[in-house]
Structure formats: C-alpha cells, structure tokens
Design a protein around this motif. Structure first.
Motif, PDB file in Angstrom:
ATOM      1  N   THR A  26     -24.420  34.151  -4.148  1.00 16.48           N
ATOM      2  CA  THR A  26     -23.916  34.330  -5.511  1.00 16.48           C
ATOM      3  C   THR A  26     -22.500  34.874  -5.547  1.00 16.48           C
ATOM      4  OG1 THR A  26     -24.873  36.557  -5.609  1.00 16.48           O
ATOM      5  CG2 THR A  26     -26.238  34.732  -6.379  1.00 16.48           C
ATOM      6  N   SER A  27     -21.939  35.191  -4.396  1.00 10.40           N
ATOM      7  CA  SER A  27     -20.596  35.766  -4.339  1.00 10.40           C
ATOM      8  C   SER A  27     -19.713  34.928  -3.431  1.00 10.40           C
ATOM      9  CB  SER A  27     -20.646  37.213  -3.820  1.00 10.40           C
ATOM     10  OG  SER A  27     -19.340  37.721  -3.621  1.00 10.40           O
ATOM     11  N   ALA A  28     -18.428  34.874  -3.791  1.00  8.67           N
ATOM     12  CA  ALA A  28     -17.463  34.183  -2.940  1.00  8.67           C
ATOM     13  C   ALA A  28     -17.069  35.029  -1.732  1.00  8.67           C
ATOM     14  CB  ALA A  28     -16.215  33.825  -3.745  1.00  8.67           C
ATOM     15  N   ASP A  29     -17.409  36.318  -1.742  1.00  7.03           N
ATOM     16  CA  ASP A  29     -17.089  37.191  -0.616  1.00  7.03           C
ATOM     17  C   ASP A  29     -17.975  36.856   0.579  1.00  7.03           C
ATOM     18  OD1 ASP A  29     -15.376  38.400  -2.348  1.00  7.03           O
ATOM     19  OD2 ASP A  29     -16.604  40.185  -2.672  1.00  7.03           O
ATOM     20  N   PRO A  30     -17.394  36.574   1.739  1.00  8.25           N
ATOM     21  CA  PRO A  30     -18.223  36.274   2.912  1.00  8.25           C
ATOM     22  C   PRO A  30     -19.045  37.470   3.368  1.00  8.25           C
ATOM     23  CG  PRO A  30     -15.905  36.460   3.534  1.00  8.25           C
ATOM     24  CD  PRO A  30     -15.946  36.472   2.033  1.00  8.25           C
ATOM     25  N   GLU A  31     -18.624  38.687   2.978  1.00  8.18           N
ATOM     26  CA  GLU A  31     -19.344  39.884   3.395  1.00  8.18           C
ATOM     27  C   GLU A  31     -20.621  40.116   2.589  1.00  8.18           C
ATOM     28  OE1 GLU A  31     -14.893  40.352   3.736  1.00  8.18           O
ATOM     29  OE2 GLU A  31     -16.309  39.893   2.118  1.00  8.18           O
ATOM     30  N   ALA A  32     -20.725  39.501   1.421  1.00  4.60           N
ATOM     31  CA  ALA A  32     -21.864  39.747   0.536  1.00  4.60           C
ATOM     32  C   ALA A  32     -23.099  38.991   1.015  1.00  4.60           C
ATOM     33  CB  ALA A  32     -21.523  39.334  -0.890  1.00  4.60           C
ATOM     34  N   PRO A  33     -24.261  39.651   1.045  1.00  9.11           N
ATOM     35  CA  PRO A  33     -25.485  38.953   1.466  1.00  9.11           C
ATOM     36  C   PRO A  33     -25.976  37.992   0.388  1.00  9.11           C
ATOM     37  CG  PRO A  33     -26.017  41.170   0.723  1.00  9.11           C
ATOM     38  CD  PRO A  33     -24.515  41.066   0.690  1.00  9.11           C
ATOM     39  N   ALA A  34     -26.759  37.017   0.806  1.00  8.33           N
ATOM     40  CA  ALA A  34     -27.392  36.111  -0.156  1.00  8.33           C
ATOM     41  C   ALA A  34     -28.465  36.865  -0.936  1.00  8.33           C
ATOM     42  CB  ALA A  34     -27.999  34.921   0.572  1.00  8.33           C
ATOM     43  N   ALA A 158     -35.736  42.225  -4.119  1.00  9.94           N
ATOM     44  CA  ALA A 158     -34.277  42.308  -4.030  1.00  9.94           C
ATOM     45  C   ALA A 158     -33.725  41.755  -2.727  1.00  9.94           C
ATOM     46  CB  ALA A 158     -33.831  43.768  -4.206  1.00  9.94           C
ATOM     47  N   GLY A 159     -34.552  41.697  -1.692  1.00 11.44           N
ATOM     48  CA  GLY A 159     -34.086  41.179  -0.414  1.00 11.44           C
ATOM     49  C   GLY A 159     -33.152  42.138   0.290  1.00 11.44           C
ATOM     50  N   SER A 160     -32.357  41.601   1.201  1.00 11.28           N
ATOM     51  CA  SER A 160     -31.428  42.427   1.977  1.00 11.28           C
ATOM     52  C   SER A 160     -30.303  42.952   1.101  1.00 11.28           C
ATOM     53  CB  SER A 160     -30.825  41.599   3.121  1.00 11.28           C
ATOM     54  OG  SER A 160     -29.778  42.322   3.747  1.00 11.28           O
ATOM     55  N   GLN A 161     -30.048  44.243   1.214  1.00  9.23           N
ATOM     56  CA  GLN A 161     -28.910  44.856   0.526  1.00  9.23           C
ATOM     57  C   GLN A 161     -27.880  45.333   1.556  1.00  9.23           C
ATOM     58  OE1 GLN A 161     -28.496  44.945  -2.911  1.00  9.23           O
ATOM     59  NE2 GLN A 161     -30.276  43.576  -2.815  1.00  9.23           N
ATOM     60  N   ASP A 162     -27.806  44.599   2.660  1.00 11.03           N
ATOM     61  CA  ASP A 162     -26.898  44.959   3.740  1.00 11.03           C
ATOM     62  C   ASP A 162     -25.455  44.686   3.321  1.00 11.03           C
ATOM     63  OD1 ASP A 162     -25.623  45.527   6.080  1.00 11.03           O
ATOM     64  OD2 ASP A 162     -26.289  43.718   7.123  1.00 11.03           O
ATOM     65  N   MET A 163     -24.716  45.736   3.022  1.00 10.50           N
ATOM     66  CA  MET A 163     -23.321  45.607   2.623  1.00 10.50           C
ATOM     67  C   MET A 163     -22.390  46.076   3.740  1.00 10.50           C
ATOM     68  SD  MET A 163     -23.819  44.375  -0.354  1.00 10.50           S
ATOM     69  CE  MET A 163     -22.232  44.457  -1.172  1.00 10.50           C
ATOM     70  N   SER A 164     -22.890  46.087   4.977  1.00  4.38           N
ATOM     71  CA  SER A 164     -22.107  46.613   6.090  1.00  4.38           C
ATOM     72  C   SER A 164     -20.832  45.821   6.328  1.00  4.38           C
ATOM     73  CB  SER A 164     -22.953  46.639   7.365  1.00  4.38           C
ATOM     74  OG  SER A 164     -23.415  45.334   7.680  1.00  4.38           O
ATOM     75  N   GLY A 165     -20.807  44.558   5.901  1.00  8.08           N
ATOM     76  CA  GLY A 165     -19.599  43.766   6.078  1.00  8.08           C
ATOM     77  C   GLY A 165     -18.401  44.337   5.346  1.00  8.08           C
ATOM     78  N   HIS A 224     -14.300  28.850  -9.928  1.00  3.28           N
ATOM     79  CA  HIS A 224     -13.483  29.225  -8.767  1.00  3.28           C
ATOM     80  C   HIS A 224     -14.332  29.624  -7.565  1.00  3.28           C
ATOM     81  CE1 HIS A 224     -14.438  33.042 -10.714  1.00  3.28           C
ATOM     82  NE2 HIS A 224     -14.157  33.661  -9.581  1.00  3.28           N
ATOM     83  N   ARG A 225     -15.621  29.866  -7.792  1.00  4.45           N
ATOM     84  CA  ARG A 225     -16.506  30.235  -6.683  1.00  4.45           C
ATOM     85  C   ARG A 225     -17.055  29.029  -5.934  1.00  4.45           C
ATOM     86  NH1 ARG A 225     -20.185  35.274  -8.938  1.00  4.45           N
ATOM     87  NH2 ARG A 225     -18.467  36.759  -9.183  1.00  4.45           N
ATOM     88  N   ILE A 226     -16.774  27.833  -6.442  1.00  3.31           N
ATOM     89  CA  ILE A 226     -17.269  26.641  -5.760  1.00  3.31           C
ATOM     90  C   ILE A 226     -16.631  26.543  -4.377  1.00  3.31           C
ATOM     91  CG2 ILE A 226     -17.184  24.122  -5.749  1.00  3.31           C
ATOM     92  CD1 ILE A 226     -17.588  24.129  -8.708  1.00  3.31           C
ATOM     93  N   GLY A 227     -17.460  26.428  -3.368  1.00  4.19           N
ATOM     94  CA  GLY A 227     -16.967  26.356  -1.998  1.00  4.19           C
ATOM     95  C   GLY A 227     -17.504  25.130  -1.293  1.00  4.19           C
ATOM     96  N   ASP A 228     -17.781  25.286  -0.015  1.00  5.65           N
ATOM     97  CA  ASP A 228     -18.324  24.162   0.751  1.00  5.65           C
ATOM     98  C   ASP A 228     -19.777  23.907   0.350  1.00  5.65           C
ATOM     99  OD1 ASP A 228     -15.923  23.999   2.098  1.00  5.65           O
ATOM    100  OD2 ASP A 228     -16.571  25.400   3.673  1.00  5.65           O
ATOM    101  N   GLY A 229     -20.166  22.665   0.453  1.00  2.00           N
ATOM    102  CA  GLY A 229     -21.543  22.303   0.132  1.00  2.00           C
ATOM    103  C   GLY A 229     -21.589  21.290  -0.994  1.00  2.00           C
ATOM    104  N   PRO A 230     -22.770  20.761  -1.277  1.00  2.29           N
ATOM    105  CA  PRO A 230     -22.917  19.773  -2.348  1.00  2.29           C
ATOM    106  C   PRO A 230     -22.487  20.348  -3.695  1.00  2.29           C
ATOM    107  CG  PRO A 230     -24.897  19.896  -0.987  1.00  2.29           C
ATOM    108  CD  PRO A 230     -24.040  21.058  -0.594  1.00  2.29           C
TER     109      PRO A 230
END
Length: 280
Positions: A26-34, A158-165, A224-230
């Motif tokens: 849901t985020s364009a930041d590569p550090e953010a978890p899915a 909520a799943g993983s909340q790993d923000m260590s990136g 602007h968040r559209i990246g790689d993928g279908p």
C-alpha cells in the motif's frame, strides 16, 4: 453512477484476494511492509459500522435550495476538475520533488480561485455543524477511530509491523517527513476532498453519491504510487486501500462534520506505524 462506483470499490479487494494472495503493498516506500488484505477490509468495514451506530441518530445536512444550486454546482464542478488535474499532471510528467508544491497550489490556490469565481451564499455545511450535539461531535468519532486503528495496526489481522527498514534514516529526518506529510496529506487532502468537495456534492446529490464520487477521486490522486506490475493490480490496490479509506473518512465527515476527527484518521494512516521509531 453511484452503483458503478460502489461496485468498483467492492470488486477491487475481491479481485486482489483471488489473484495476488493475502497481502498487498500500500506504500511506495520500499521500506514499508505489505499489509494483509483481510486487515484492510475488516478495519474499513468495522470503522464504517461504528460510524453508523455511534450514535444511532444524528441531524442530517440540508440539501441546497433551488437558488443556491447553480453557484454550488459550478463550485463542485471546478473542484472536481482540480481533483482530476492532479493525477493527469502526474501521468503526463513525473513532477518528482515538485509533487507536494503542485498539490498544495492546486488544493489551496486552485480551490480558492474556484470559490471566488463562483461565490455562493449556501451555508448548509456550517448549519449542519452547529446542529450537531456537542457530546457526539467530540465523542462520536472515537469508537470508529479506535476500532479501525486496532484492526489495521494492532490486531492479529494487522500482519507484520516490521518498520526496521526505516531505521536507516535519522530520527530528525523521519520527524520532518512526518510533519511534511501531515501538512500535504492530512490537512490539505482532507480540507480539499472532504470539507470542500464532498460537502458541496452532498448538498447537490445526497450523502452516498457524494462519498463515493469523492472517494474515487481521492483514490485517483494516488496514481503516483503506480509502480511495476500489472496496471489492473495497481488500480485495484488504489481502490481497495485509498478508495476504502476515502469512504471511511467521507462517512465520518458526513455524519459528524468534525474536521479534527478526519485529520486524526488521516494522520494515523500515514504515521501511526512510524510512531515507535519517532519516540523510541
């Protein structure tokens, strides 16, 4: 048209669940978890339910009168054009670091120009706010905010909340980015989409047509968040995540007219997961 919009907002998470699995980015930041799709959907639905039932009855906003509708229609149309212009600019030329200044110029400068070009004496939104019982104005949004935040960030869904990136960034940098996001997103977007655009659409067409239309325009802003993928997958994520959030924020605004509640909601969705890094 409202039915088509609702169908798109419902179909998006269903399509994602059937094709991409249980998590979406849901985020364009590569550090953010899915984020787990189930958590997004559950948080949105529970938030909407709590907005509706706490309390069961509240005064409704009056519709615009015949004399007020022409100017109000021009205002709403002008604001909608601004809402479409921003994603059009992003698709035409990647503005990079100029994205935030362009957004602020359109949402504040452009909106001010529209309202001055077509002034209106309509005060239905203010009248609705004054008619709101003080107790429910302040306390009514709290269950929805807390229930939504718990399910999205703290519950087993909520799943993983790993923000260590994000630890690679200095705390001062993260704080500055959070404050910038607060101004350009929490404040600017909620004032423009909810307080200005949705309120006028409500006066013209009713509550749910206004909420759905504004939510779709709000989702389109995140192109602007559209990246790689279908392409369909990126659009589905925008509808499920940003569109669903827009519906929740819009319904909260429509029932309570509490600008501080939707500021808090938007600030939480952008920054709540970073809070341990900012204060730890």
């Amino acid at each position: 048209m409202t039915g088509i919009g609702v169908a798109l907002l419902i179909a998006a998470p269903v399509a994602l669940a059937l094709s991409t699995g249980s998590e979406v980015r849901t985020s364009a930041d590569p550090e953010a978890p899915a984020k787990p799709l189930a958590g997004i959907v559950a948080a949105t639905l529970v938030g909407l339910l709590l907005v509706r039932v706490v309390p069961l009855r509240l005064p409704a906003m009056p519709a615009a009168g015949a004399a007020e509708r022409p100017a109000l229609s021009r205002q709403a149309g002008g604001l909608a054009m601004i809402a479409l212009l921003l994603p059009a600019v992003v698709l035409a030329v990647d503005p990079g670091i100029w994205y935030a200044p362009i957004k602020l110029a359109l949402f504040f400068g452009g909106a001010t120009l529209v309202l001055r070009c077509w002034p209106s004496d309509w005060r239905g939104g203010r009248a609705h706010r004054r008619a709101m019982p003080t107790r429910w104005y302040w306390l009514g949004p709290l269950p929805a905010l807390l229930g939504w935040a718990y399910l999205l960030y703290y519950s087993p869904l909520a799943g993983s909340q790993d923000m260590s990136g994000y630890r690679q960034y200095d705390r001062l940098y993260l704080l500055a980015a959070t404050l910038l996001t607060f101004v350009t997103a929490s404040l600017a977007e909620e004032v423009f989409y909810r307080a200005l655009l949705q309120t006028r659409l409500e006066a013209l067409y009713g509550r749910w047509p206004a909420i759905v239309a504004t939510s779709l325009l709000f989702a389109a802003m995140h192109v602007h968040r559209i990246g790689d993928g279908p392409l369909w997958e990126m659009v589905a994520v925008m509808l499920a995540w940003n569109g669903g959030f827009g519906v929740l924020a819009g319904y909260l605004w429509a029932r309570h007219r509490n600008i501080w509640a939707i500021f808090a909601l938007h600030t939480a969705v952008n920054s709540l997961s970073l809070l341990p890094l900012l204060v730890g």
